[in-house]
Design a protein around this motif. Structure first.
Motif, mmCIF file in Angstrom:
data_model
loop_
_atom_site.group_PDB
_atom_site.id
_atom_site.type_symbol
_atom_site.label_atom_id
_atom_site.label_comp_id
_atom_site.label_asym_id
_atom_site.label_seq_id
_atom_site.Cartn_x
_atom_site.Cartn_y
_atom_site.Cartn_z
ATOM 1 N N ARG A 85 0.810 -1.220 0.000
ATOM 2 C CA ARG A 85 0.000 0.000 0.000
ATOM 3 C C ARG A 85 0.840 1.265 0.000
ATOM 4 O O ARG A 85 0.543 2.234 -0.679
ATOM 5 N N GLY A 86 1.920 1.293 0.774
ATOM 6 C CA GLY A 86 2.697 2.511 0.983
ATOM 7 C C GLY A 86 2.274 3.217 2.258
ATOM 8 O O GLY A 86 1.361 2.772 2.961
ATOM 9 N N VAL A 87 2.932 4.306 2.567
ATOM 10 C CA VAL A 87 2.667 5.021 3.817
ATOM 11 C C VAL A 87 1.818 6.265 3.565
ATOM 12 O O VAL A 87 1.776 6.809 2.465
ATOM 13 N N ASP A 88 1.153 6.714 4.618
ATOM 14 C CA ASP A 88 0.319 7.912 4.524
ATOM 15 C C ASP A 88 1.161 9.182 4.454
ATOM 16 O O ASP A 88 0.810 10.130 3.742
ATOM 17 N N VAL A 89 2.268 9.183 5.196
ATOM 18 C CA VAL A 89 3.117 10.381 5.259
ATOM 19 C C VAL A 89 4.579 9.975 5.102
ATOM 20 O O VAL A 89 5.044 9.048 5.775
ATOM 21 N N VAL A 90 5.285 10.672 4.213
ATOM 22 C CA VAL A 90 6.737 10.545 4.114
ATOM 23 C C VAL A 90 7.341 11.826 4.669
ATOM 24 O O VAL A 90 7.027 12.926 4.201
ATOM 25 N N PHE A 91 8.206 11.663 5.645
ATOM 26 C CA PHE A 91 8.881 12.781 6.314
ATOM 27 C C PHE A 91 10.258 12.917 5.677
ATOM 28 O O PHE A 91 11.186 12.211 6.024
ATOM 29 N N THR A 121 17.332 10.448 -1.742
ATOM 30 C CA THR A 121 16.234 9.573 -1.327
ATOM 31 C C THR A 121 14.912 9.891 -2.012
ATOM 32 O O THR A 121 13.949 9.145 -1.867
ATOM 33 N N TRP A 122 14.840 10.979 -2.759
ATOM 34 C CA TRP A 122 13.571 11.447 -3.309
ATOM 35 C C TRP A 122 12.817 10.398 -4.127
ATOM 36 O O TRP A 122 11.612 10.177 -3.900
ATOM 37 N N PRO A 123 13.457 9.702 -5.086
ATOM 38 C CA PRO A 123 12.695 8.717 -5.883
ATOM 39 C C PRO A 123 12.064 7.635 -5.018
ATOM 40 O O PRO A 123 10.905 7.251 -5.237
ATOM 41 N N LYS A 124 12.805 7.135 -4.028
ATOM 42 C CA LYS A 124 12.279 6.083 -3.164
ATOM 43 C C LYS A 124 11.219 6.626 -2.215
ATOM 44 O O LYS A 124 10.282 5.902 -1.839
ATOM 45 N N SER A 125 11.355 7.881 -1.824
ATOM 46 C CA SER A 125 10.340 8.488 -0.973
ATOM 47 C C SER A 125 9.013 8.594 -1.710
ATOM 48 O O SER A 125 7.951 8.268 -1.166
ATOM 49 N N MET A 126 9.058 9.051 -2.964
ATOM 50 C CA MET A 126 7.830 9.146 -3.758
ATOM 51 C C MET A 126 7.242 7.753 -4.005
ATOM 52 O O MET A 126 6.013 7.562 -3.971
ATOM 53 N N GLN A 127 8.106 6.793 -4.234
ATOM 54 C CA GLN A 127 7.668 5.417 -4.481
ATOM 55 C C GLN A 127 6.986 4.822 -3.246
ATOM 56 O O GLN A 127 6.152 3.924 -3.362
ATOM 57 N N PRO A 147 -1.721 5.799 -2.035
ATOM 58 C CA PRO A 147 -2.708 6.680 -2.655
ATOM 59 C C PRO A 147 -3.209 7.710 -1.632
ATOM 60 O O PRO A 147 -3.469 7.362 -0.478
ATOM 61 N N ALA A 148 -3.299 8.975 -2.053
ATOM 62 C CA ALA A 148 -3.675 10.091 -1.178
ATOM 63 C C ALA A 148 -2.628 10.371 -0.095
ATOM 64 O O ALA A 148 -2.901 11.075 0.869
ATOM 65 N N GLY A 149 -1.429 9.806 -0.268
ATOM 66 C CA GLY A 149 -0.357 10.056 0.687
ATOM 67 C C GLY A 149 0.222 11.445 0.537
ATOM 68 O O GLY A 149 0.068 12.106 -0.494
ATOM 69 N N ARG A 150 0.904 11.894 1.611
ATOM 70 C CA ARG A 150 1.489 13.239 1.627
ATOM 71 C C ARG A 150 2.985 13.143 1.904
ATOM 72 O O ARG A 150 3.379 12.557 2.912
ATOM 73 N N LEU A 151 3.759 13.711 1.008
ATOM 74 C CA LEU A 151 5.197 13.839 1.258
ATOM 75 C C LEU A 151 5.460 15.264 1.702
ATOM 76 O O LEU A 151 5.076 16.217 1.017
ATOM 77 N N VAL A 152 6.105 15.428 2.855
ATOM 78 C CA VAL A 152 6.435 16.756 3.364
ATOM 79 C C VAL A 152 7.946 16.846 3.524
ATOM 80 O O VAL A 152 8.584 15.911 4.010
ATOM 81 N N GLN A 172 -1.864 12.280 -4.701
ATOM 82 C CA GLN A 172 -0.859 12.491 -3.668
ATOM 83 C C GLN A 172 -0.536 13.976 -3.532
ATOM 84 O O GLN A 172 -0.884 14.792 -4.399
ATOM 85 N N SER A 173 0.128 14.329 -2.448
ATOM 86 C CA SER A 173 0.498 15.721 -2.183
ATOM 87 C C SER A 173 1.984 15.810 -1.869
ATOM 88 O O SER A 173 2.531 14.953 -1.168
ATOM 89 N N VAL A 174 2.616 16.852 -2.405
ATOM 90 C CA VAL A 174 4.009 17.166 -2.080
ATOM 91 C C VAL A 174 4.003 18.537 -1.414
ATOM 92 O O VAL A 174 3.545 19.523 -1.999
ATOM 93 N N LEU A 175 4.502 18.605 -0.176
ATOM 94 C CA LEU A 175 4.370 19.797 0.648
ATOM 95 C C LEU A 175 5.727 20.303 1.123
ATOM 96 O O LEU A 175 6.551 19.529 1.609
ATOM 97 N N GLY A 176 5.948 21.585 0.984
ATOM 98 C CA GLY A 176 7.140 22.201 1.546
ATOM 99 C C GLY A 176 6.859 22.698 2.952
ATOM 100 O O GLY A 176 5.725 23.048 3.294
ATOM 101 N N SER A 177 7.890 22.728 3.781
ATOM 102 C CA SER A 177 7.729 23.172 5.163
ATOM 103 C C SER A 177 8.985 23.890 5.617
ATOM 104 O O SER A 177 10.102 23.448 5.313
ATOM 105 N N TYR A 178 8.797 24.983 6.338
ATOM 106 C CA TYR A 178 9.951 25.734 6.847
ATOM 107 C C TYR A 178 9.686 26.168 8.280
ATOM 108 O O TYR A 178 8.738 26.908 8.552
ATOM 109 N N MET A 179 10.484 25.662 9.182
ATOM 110 C CA MET A 179 10.387 25.987 10.600
ATOM 111 C C MET A 179 8.966 25.770 11.106
ATOM 112 O O MET A 179 8.356 24.768 10.833
ATOM 113 N N GLY A 180 8.405 26.747 11.855
ATOM 114 C CA GLY A 180 7.074 26.656 12.434
ATOM 115 C C GLY A 180 6.792 27.938 13.178
ATOM 116 O O GLY A 180 7.639 28.837 13.253
ATOM 117 N N THR A 181 5.620 28.053 13.746
ATOM 118 C CA THR A 181 5.245 29.286 14.427
ATOM 119 C C THR A 181 5.671 29.257 15.891
ATOM 120 O O THR A 181 5.904 28.186 16.466
#
Length: 345
Positions: free
Chosen positions: A234-240, A247-253, A257-262, A284-293
């Motif tokens: 199935r794959g994972v829901d979230v790739v951190f 590692t990007w190709p294997k992370s996307m792999q 379905p409907a998983g999120r890579l951040v 699927q979703s590919v999300l950028g993240s920088y620091m936090g509030t």
């Protein structure tokens, strides 16, 4: 006072332990005696020089800071001299629309100690009162310094960006990094199944100790194939992600379905490929993240102070030997945070 500055970009040899003037404070600032400062890969990047980014040299590195308040400006009301505090790595204007909306990491002036402004590789530091957060007496300065940047980053990635839900499957890349070790613990706190990658049996064992349900040796095993095996294809829901090109190709792999890579980084390179056919057909979703509030930092610290999340410290070096600390981090020998401490006094 003593500080470590870079006068030019380069290897660890450009780090100079030298005398600099002690800072003064404004009415809304605190004078902090720095007791511990943690290293991040960001320190290595700034020291070496980031293409297209200009720094005012000489420059002081160090984003993760803990210490004791020595003096407070006359407008300070919340923090008093003698308190033990950690410092929010990020500073902002506190006045723009993003800041007053609670999105201070989107402020046009947002920057970090050690990057846009001088950081904590020194004995004394002036900080805005809003950035100082008291720590319990039971927490050492070294433990406190190991917390802010990585736990804030991991929390923001998992919840604000990836929308993590309790019980989901999460793949954490590079468990031996500070942000990786934080992500494992946060995901497990919310009853997720965690698959973690690391290099070598020693680091894999430490990832298991932190709570990883399954581990993958990214030097000896195929990450994508192992993830699919562990999840019944199935794959994972979230790739951190924070490693980047290696590692990007294997992370996307590895995404379900409907998983999120951040992702929050590109340690091994930024130029990656994306097959749009799989992205849209699997929703699927590919999300950028920088620091936090700043609010998110206060939130994750509740779990730190209760002992439900724990900083992971690899080694502590004297500030005067910071070049060895940089080499240790560059050689990928660590599991967790590398800390430098000024001479006691």
């Amino acid at each position: 006072m003593k500080a470590v500055r870079i006068h030019e970009h380069g290897g660890p040899e450009v780090l100079r332990y030298e005398d600099v003037p002690e800072p003064g404070i404004r009415a809304d600032e605190l004078l902090l005696r720095v007791r511990a400062c943690a290293l991040n890969h960001l320190d290595l990047f700034v020291r070496a020089g980031i293409p297209g980014v200009k720094y005012n040299l000489p420059h002081i590195l160090g984003s993760d800071i803990a210490g004791e308040v020595m003096a407070a400006g006359e407008l300070c009301r919340r923090i008093r001299p003698g308190q033990r505090v950690i410092v929010s790595p990020g500073v902002s204007c506190r006045q723009c629309e993003q800041c007053v909306s609670g999105n201070d990491n989107l402020c046009p002036t947002y920057t970090l100690f050690g990057t846009g402004i001088d950081g904590g590789n020194r004995e004394y530091l002036a900080v805005p009162e809003y950035a100082a957060i008291p720590i319990p007496d039971s927490m050492s300065f070294e433990e406190a310094a190991a917390v802010p940047l990585v736990f804030l980053t991991a929390w923001h990635m998992l919840f604000a960006r990836a929308g993590l839900q309790a019980g989901e499957d999460v793949l954490v890349l590079a468990a031996s990094s500070g942000v990786g070790s934080a992500a494992i613990q946060i995901a497990k706190l919310f009853h997720c199944r965690v698959i973690a990658t690391a290099g070598g049996e020693r680091k894999l064992a430490k990832a298991r100790e932190l709570g990883a349900d399954h581990v993958i040796d990214h030097y000896a095993q195929d990450i994508g194939a192992e993830v699919r095996k562990l999840t019944g294809r199935r794959g994972v829901d979230v790739v951190f992600e924070h490693v980047g090109a290696a590692t990007w190709p294997k992370s996307m792999q590895s995404l379900a379905p409907a998983g999120r890579l951040v992702t929050c980084g590109a340690t091994t390179g930024y130029d990656v490929k994306l097959d749009l056919r799989f992205l849209f057909s699997k929703q699927q979703s590919v999300l950028g993240s920088y620091m936090g509030t700043l609010g998110e930092l206060h939130r994750v610290l509740k779990f730190i102070f209760r002992g439900q999340l724990k900083p992971v410290i690899d080694r502590v070096f004297p500030l005067a030997d910071i070049a060895s600390a940089h080499r240790h981090l560059e050689d990928k020998e660590q599991f967790g945070k590398v800390i430098v401490v000024p001479e006691p006094g």
